[in-house]
Design an enzyme around this catalytic site. Structure first.
Site, mmCIF file in Angstrom:
data_model
loop_
_atom_site.group_PDB
_atom_site.id
_atom_site.type_symbol
_atom_site.label_atom_id
_atom_site.label_comp_id
_atom_site.label_asym_id
_atom_site.label_seq_id
_atom_site.Cartn_x
_atom_site.Cartn_y
_atom_site.Cartn_z
ATOM 1 N N GLU A 35 31.554 -23.786 -11.596
ATOM 2 C CA GLU A 35 30.668 -23.529 -12.633
ATOM 3 C C GLU A 35 29.239 -24.390 -12.324
ATOM 4 O O GLU A 35 28.068 -23.533 -12.724
ATOM 5 C CB GLU A 35 31.238 -24.349 -13.972
ATOM 6 C CG GLU A 35 32.171 -23.533 -14.559
ATOM 7 C CD GLU A 35 33.451 -23.805 -13.887
ATOM 8 O OE1 GLU A 35 34.494 -22.963 -14.404
ATOM 9 O OE2 GLU A 35 33.636 -24.480 -12.982
ATOM 10 N N ASP A 49 12.531 -14.568 -9.668
ATOM 11 C CA ASP A 49 12.015 -13.847 -10.234
ATOM 12 C C ASP A 49 10.911 -14.067 -11.066
ATOM 13 O O ASP A 49 9.855 -13.104 -11.244
ATOM 14 C CB ASP A 49 13.243 -13.525 -11.312
ATOM 15 C CG ASP A 49 12.800 -12.003 -11.947
ATOM 16 O OD1 ASP A 49 12.470 -10.972 -11.495
ATOM 17 O OD2 ASP A 49 13.024 -12.180 -13.260
#
Length: 79
Positions: A35, A49
């Site tokens: 996780e 991005d």
């Protein structure tokens, strides 16, 4: 599913790099390394991005941006 009791994502912006540190807590006996690694990767992909338009070259490539050295630095075992 592992019930997480806490997740902290810290981004450290430097001149030419971004460092991400993630802390994950759970009450379960199993570890939460995956996780933490997934949260780290998602944070870095999100940063990529957001900044990719500044590096894209004429061929549409990103010659300098890279994601590297994702690892578990420290793990505490519950007793």
């Amino acid at each position: 599913p592992i019930p997480l009791t806490g997740v902290n994502v810290d981004l450290n912006l430097r001149e030419e790099e971004v460092e991400v540190k993630v802390e994950v807590k759970a009450k379960a006996r199993t570890g939460v390394e995956i996780e933490a690694l997934v949260a780290t990767a998602i944070a870095l992909i999100t940063v990529w991005d957001m900044v990719k338009k500044y590096e894209k070259d004429e061929a549409g490539q990103y010659p300098h941006t890279r994601i590297e050295d994702i690892r578990v630095e420290l793990k505490f075992k519950k007793r």
